[in-house]
Write a protein that holds these residues in place. Structure first.
Motif, PDB file in Angstrom:
ATOM      1  N   GLU A  47     -40.000  94.683 -16.035  1.00  0.00           N
ATOM      2  CA  GLU A  47     -40.600  94.320 -14.955  1.00  0.00           C
ATOM      3  C   GLU A  47     -40.290  93.325 -14.148  1.00  0.00           C
ATOM      4  OE1 GLU A  47     -43.000  96.760 -14.986  1.00  0.00           O
ATOM      5  OE2 GLU A  47     -44.051  95.899 -13.023  1.00  0.00           O
ATOM      6  N   GLY A  48     -40.248  92.293 -14.600  1.00  0.00           N
ATOM      7  CA  GLY A  48     -39.943  90.915 -14.243  1.00  0.00           C
ATOM      8  C   GLY A  48     -38.817  91.324 -12.857  1.00  0.00           C
ATOM      9  N   LEU A  49     -37.387  92.409 -12.796  1.00  0.00           N
ATOM     10  CA  LEU A  49     -36.667  92.779 -11.943  1.00  0.00           C
ATOM     11  C   LEU A  49     -37.306  93.309 -10.544  1.00  0.00           C
ATOM     12  CD1 LEU A  49     -33.991  95.344 -13.640  1.00  0.00           C
ATOM     13  CD2 LEU A  49     -34.018  93.449 -12.436  1.00  0.00           C
ATOM     14  N   LEU A  50     -38.722  93.784 -10.466  1.00  0.00           N
ATOM     15  CA  LEU A  50     -39.058  94.692  -9.151  1.00  0.00           C
ATOM     16  C   LEU A  50     -39.414  93.658  -8.263  1.00  0.00           C
ATOM     17  CD1 LEU A  50     -41.563  97.853 -11.228  1.00  0.00           C
ATOM     18  CD2 LEU A  50     -38.367  97.808 -10.242  1.00  0.00           C
ATOM     19  N   ALA A  51     -39.867  92.385  -8.654  1.00  0.00           N
ATOM     20  CA  ALA A  51     -40.149  91.624  -8.070  1.00  0.00           C
ATOM     21  C   ALA A  51     -38.845  90.474  -7.030  1.00  0.00           C
ATOM     22  CB  ALA A  51     -41.140  90.046  -8.831  1.00  0.00           C
ATOM     23  N   MET A 256     -30.622  99.758 -20.279  1.00  0.00           N
ATOM     24  CA  MET A 256     -30.964  97.594 -20.521  1.00  0.00           C
ATOM     25  C   MET A 256     -31.826  97.285 -19.677  1.00  0.00           C
ATOM     26  SD  MET A 256     -26.675  97.384 -20.505  1.00  0.00           S
ATOM     27  CE  MET A 256     -25.362  97.793 -21.196  1.00  0.00           C
ATOM     28  N   THR A 257     -31.704  97.341 -18.556  1.00  0.00           N
ATOM     29  CA  THR A 257     -33.056  97.235 -17.771  1.00  0.00           C
ATOM     30  C   THR A 257     -33.848  98.654 -17.194  1.00  0.00           C
ATOM     31  OG1 THR A 257     -31.012  97.845 -15.830  1.00  0.00           O
ATOM     32  CG2 THR A 257     -31.802  95.309 -16.742  1.00  0.00           C
ATOM     33  N   LEU A 258     -33.425  99.459 -16.376  1.00  0.00           N
ATOM     34  CA  LEU A 258     -34.252 100.810 -15.906  1.00  0.00           C
ATOM     35  C   LEU A 258     -33.584 101.692 -15.926  1.00  0.00           C
ATOM     36  CD1 LEU A 258     -36.115  98.649 -12.961  1.00  0.00           C
ATOM     37  CD2 LEU A 258     -37.179  99.418 -15.691  1.00  0.00           C
ATOM     38  N   ALA A 259     -33.596 103.275 -16.541  1.00  0.00           N
ATOM     39  CA  ALA A 259     -32.974 103.760 -16.858  1.00  0.00           C
ATOM     40  C   ALA A 259     -32.864 105.299 -15.469  1.00  0.00           C
ATOM     41  CB  ALA A 259     -33.446 105.033 -17.108  1.00  0.00           C
ATOM     42  N   GLY A 260     -33.248 103.981 -14.407  1.00  0.00           N
ATOM     43  CA  GLY A 260     -33.338 105.258 -13.149  1.00  0.00           C
ATOM     44  C   GLY A 260     -32.976 104.617 -11.977  1.00  0.00           C
ATOM     45  N   ALA A 261     -32.736 103.063 -12.046  1.00  0.00           N
ATOM     46  CA  ALA A 261     -32.376 102.469 -11.351  1.00  0.00           C
ATOM     47  C   ALA A 261     -32.142 100.800 -11.850  1.00  0.00           C
ATOM     48  CB  ALA A 261     -34.076 101.960 -10.917  1.00  0.00           C
ATOM     49  N   GLY A 262     -31.157 101.557 -12.583  1.00  0.00           N
ATOM     50  CA  GLY A 262     -29.876 100.486 -13.211  1.00  0.00           C
ATOM     51  C   GLY A 262     -29.023  99.938 -12.324  1.00  0.00           C
ATOM     52  N   LEU A 290     -28.437  94.832  -3.869  1.00  0.00           N
ATOM     53  CA  LEU A 290     -29.725  93.869  -3.490  1.00  0.00           C
ATOM     54  C   LEU A 290     -30.211  94.888  -5.047  1.00  0.00           C
ATOM     55  CD1 LEU A 290     -32.642  94.542  -0.806  1.00  0.00           C
ATOM     56  CD2 LEU A 290     -31.430  92.761  -1.450  1.00  0.00           C
ATOM     57  N   ASN A 291     -30.192  95.624  -5.575  1.00  0.00           N
ATOM     58  CA  ASN A 291     -30.058  95.714  -6.965  1.00  0.00           C
ATOM     59  C   ASN A 291     -29.240  94.895  -8.240  1.00  0.00           C
ATOM     60  OD1 ASN A 291     -31.665  97.399  -8.836  1.00  0.00           O
ATOM     61  ND2 ASN A 291     -30.885  98.874  -9.465  1.00  0.00           N
ATOM     62  N   GLN A 292     -27.882  94.514  -7.283  1.00  0.00           N
ATOM     63  CA  GLN A 292     -27.138  93.925  -8.200  1.00  0.00           C
ATOM     64  C   GLN A 292     -27.548  92.502  -8.335  1.00  0.00           C
ATOM     65  OE1 GLN A 292     -23.517  94.348  -6.549  1.00  0.00           O
ATOM     66  NE2 GLN A 292     -23.727  96.693  -6.977  1.00  0.00           N
ATOM     67  N   LEU A 293     -27.746  92.294  -7.683  1.00  0.00           N
ATOM     68  CA  LEU A 293     -28.358  90.668  -6.888  1.00  0.00           C
ATOM     69  C   LEU A 293     -29.970  91.021  -7.721  1.00  0.00           C
ATOM     70  CD1 LEU A 293     -27.385  88.793  -5.444  1.00  0.00           C
ATOM     71  CD2 LEU A 293     -29.100  89.348  -3.637  1.00  0.00           C
ATOM     72  N   ARG A 294     -31.053  91.531  -7.916  1.00  0.00           N
ATOM     73  CA  ARG A 294     -32.116  91.477  -8.455  1.00  0.00           C
ATOM     74  C   ARG A 294     -31.237  91.561 -10.283  1.00  0.00           C
ATOM     75  NH1 ARG A 294     -33.717  96.462  -7.002  1.00  0.00           N
ATOM     76  NH2 ARG A 294     -34.568  95.077  -5.102  1.00  0.00           N
ATOM     77  N   HIS A 295     -30.442  92.414 -10.567  1.00  0.00           N
ATOM     78  CA  HIS A 295     -30.048  92.366 -12.354  1.00  0.00           C
ATOM     79  C   HIS A 295     -30.195  90.641 -12.794  1.00  0.00           C
ATOM     80  CE1 HIS A 295     -30.406  96.459 -12.082  1.00  0.00           C
ATOM     81  NE2 HIS A 295     -30.034  96.641 -13.805  1.00  0.00           N
ATOM     82  N   LYS A 300     -29.389  86.563 -15.666  1.00  0.00           N
ATOM     83  CA  LYS A 300     -28.688  85.498 -15.186  1.00  0.00           C
ATOM     84  C   LYS A 300     -27.329  85.550 -16.037  1.00  0.00           C
ATOM     85  CE  LYS A 300     -32.839  82.606 -15.085  1.00  0.00           C
ATOM     86  NZ  LYS A 300     -34.046  83.820 -15.209  1.00  0.00           N
ATOM     87  N   ASP A 301     -26.753  85.817 -17.466  1.00  0.00           N
ATOM     88  CA  ASP A 301     -25.673  85.739 -17.434  1.00  0.00           C
ATOM     89  C   ASP A 301     -25.493  86.871 -19.115  1.00  0.00           C
ATOM     90  OD1 ASP A 301     -26.519  84.141 -19.381  1.00  0.00           O
ATOM     91  OD2 ASP A 301     -25.921  82.722 -19.321  1.00  0.00           O
ATOM     92  N   GLU A 302     -24.488  86.021 -19.596  1.00  0.00           N
ATOM     93  CA  GLU A 302     -24.051  87.256 -20.761  1.00  0.00           C
ATOM     94  C   GLU A 302     -25.351  86.637 -22.321  1.00  0.00           C
ATOM     95  OE1 GLU A 302     -20.227  88.954 -22.245  1.00  0.00           O
ATOM     96  OE2 GLU A 302     -20.379  87.945 -23.542  1.00  0.00           O
ATOM     97  N   ALA A 303     -25.524  85.715 -21.969  1.00  0.00           N
ATOM     98  CA  ALA A 303     -26.373  85.636 -22.852  1.00  0.00           C
ATOM     99  C   ALA A 303     -27.985  85.994 -23.380  1.00  0.00           C
ATOM    100  CB  ALA A 303     -26.612  83.973 -23.394  1.00  0.00           C
ATOM    101  N   GLY A 304     -27.925  86.045 -21.770  1.00  0.00           N
ATOM    102  CA  GLY A 304     -29.596  86.591 -21.514  1.00  0.00           C
ATOM    103  C   GLY A 304     -29.445  87.964 -21.620  1.00  0.00           C
TER     104      GLY A 304
END
Ligand code: PLP
Length: 422
Positions: A47-51, A256-262, A290-295, A300-304
């Protein structure tokens, strides 16, 4: 074992199972175990991605404005973030929009129209082309081949990848241009290709000089246990075997994130990436950065990324356990079916005795329970043994998965009894 029952015992047993089935049907449930979609709670994890990227935070590490055109290959920071998962250096990764299936589709269409590095001519100019299709497999791979007239040749999976003796023999035919592989937590058998399998795929002699492995690593980080299984790096294995351009690797953040917006990915050798980008840059001036930046901001990183996948596992593992526990409780020791206990991926593959899978689907439907059609896991939708079923427990709630699994187990038993009585 059902097969060992005397005729009268079988009749009594069958009556009991039929009563269980009627009771299940009378509950009037509406359950759907057809598609491997993430559940709403899984989507909520992102959900945090959307902001993001909010507060005028739209500049890349290089200082470019991500709102604008350009950047066909994808932001370097995204390629770096997924480099470990893809097993390729950031320079050899392309970031697409939201569907890896679209990247697979385009790769095949471009191969048909233009050929790939090493082709003597476009694939469509060959008199016939064929793909090897490990079975059971992913129906949408098969649908792409069917759409473009690529003949599909089923090859059995063994539990550690495709039967390599068969693959090596079939790949000698110059018409065989490619092969679908879901090498990790395969859809639907959940198997992992062994090191030996991957080395043989990388090194085998192929009749076509431009043969490609379509290496769909869709479930690369989708573990269901604490063990994060690893498989051999196919790009490196192909390079080591002297076939550096053999593998097209695909993956995405759909689950991993959003099936329709990853984000989707293509990774390969330098020559293949150059080839892909030459085609992609005719198709688009640039992807959704922008979606790439949002991801990047969100994961953040591989650990995230790995920590995020652990949250999916916490939601998914109990659903898979519910399926296998219900099957074990009802069908254990009955000899009516076998099933896998997946350690990753999105599916439980079940094998009924020959000729029973479609009957299970029909019985389930009549009881309000939707299952993927029998045959879906085979090219052309035709399972010659009518045996394989694919169960997808990710989307329904845990209580629905429990109810559905109980119902499926009853339908499987009833189909097995009917087959025995026939
Ligand atoms: N590949 C496999 C093996 C899948 O099972 C799926 C979805 O179920 C996909 C690809 C779809 O991937 P995407 O959402 O990136 O198009």
């Amino acid at each position: 074992m059902i097969a060992d029952l005397s005729a009268s015992d079988l009749e009594a047993y069958g009556a009991r199972i039929r009563a269980d089935y009627d009771a299940f049907r009378a509950r009037g449930l509406k359950l759907d175990m057809t598609r491997g979609k993430p559940a709403p709670e899984q989507l909520d994890l992102a959900e945090g991605l959307l902001a993001l990227p909010g507060n005028r935070d739209h500049f890349t590490e290089a200082g470019d404005d991500a709102r604008n055109y350009g950047g066909v290959q994808g932001l370097p920071e995204v390629r770096k973030l997924f480099s470990g998962a893809l097993g390729a250096s950031p320079a050899n990764i392309v970031v697409g929009d939201n569907a890896s299936l679209a990247m697979m589709h385009d790769s095949i269409v471009w191969a048909l129209l233009k050929g790939v590095p090493g082709s003597e001519r476009p694939w469509s100019k060959e008199s016939e082309i064929a793909f090897l299709c490990p079975v059971p497999g992913y129906d949408r791979h098969f649908a792409i081949c069917e759409e473009y007239g690529v003949r599909m040749i089923p090859v059995p999976l063994t539990g550690h990848g495709p039967d390599m003796d068969k693959v090596e023999e079939l790949a000698r035919d110059p018409a065989v241009k490619g092969m679908w592989c879901v090498p990790k937590y395969s859809n639907p058998s959940a198997e992992l290709y062994s090191d030996e399998t991957i080395r043989r795929l990388a090194a085998m002699k192929t009749g076509a000089p431009d043969f490609r492995l379509f290496w769909d690593n869709a479930y690369v980080l989708h573990h269901l246990t604490e063990t994060r299984h690893e498989i051999l790096n196919v790009i490196d294995a192909c390079a080591a075997a002297g076939n550096p351009d053999r593998a097209f690797v695909f993956a995405s953040t759909s689950k991993m994130t959003l099936a329709g917006a990853g984000l989707a990915f293509f990774a390969s050798s330098e020559a293949n990436v150059k080839w892909y980008l030459a085609r992609a840059s005719k198709r688009t001036i640039g992807p959704d950065k922008l979606n790439q930046l949002r991801h990047v901001r969100f994961l953040k990183d591989e650990a995230g990324l790995l920590a995020h996948m652990d949250k999916h596992r916490a939601l998914l593992a109990p659903k898979f356990a519910a399926v296998t526990e219900a099957l074990e409780a009802r069908l254990g020791g009955q000899g009516a079916a076998s099933w896998i206990k997946p350690e990753g991926g999105y599916f439980v593959s079940v094998d009924m005795t020959t000729g029973s899978a479609s009957r299970v689907v029909t019985l389930a439907k009549e009881a309000g329970l939707l299952l993927t059609g029998a045959g879906a896991t085979w090219p052309y939708g035709k399972d010659p043994h009518d045996a394989n079923l694919r169960l997808a427990p990710s989307f329904p709630s845990l209580s629905d998965v429990k109810a559905a699994s109980e119902g499926i187990a009853i339908c499987m038993l009833l189909a097995a009894v009917e087959a025995e009585q026939a």
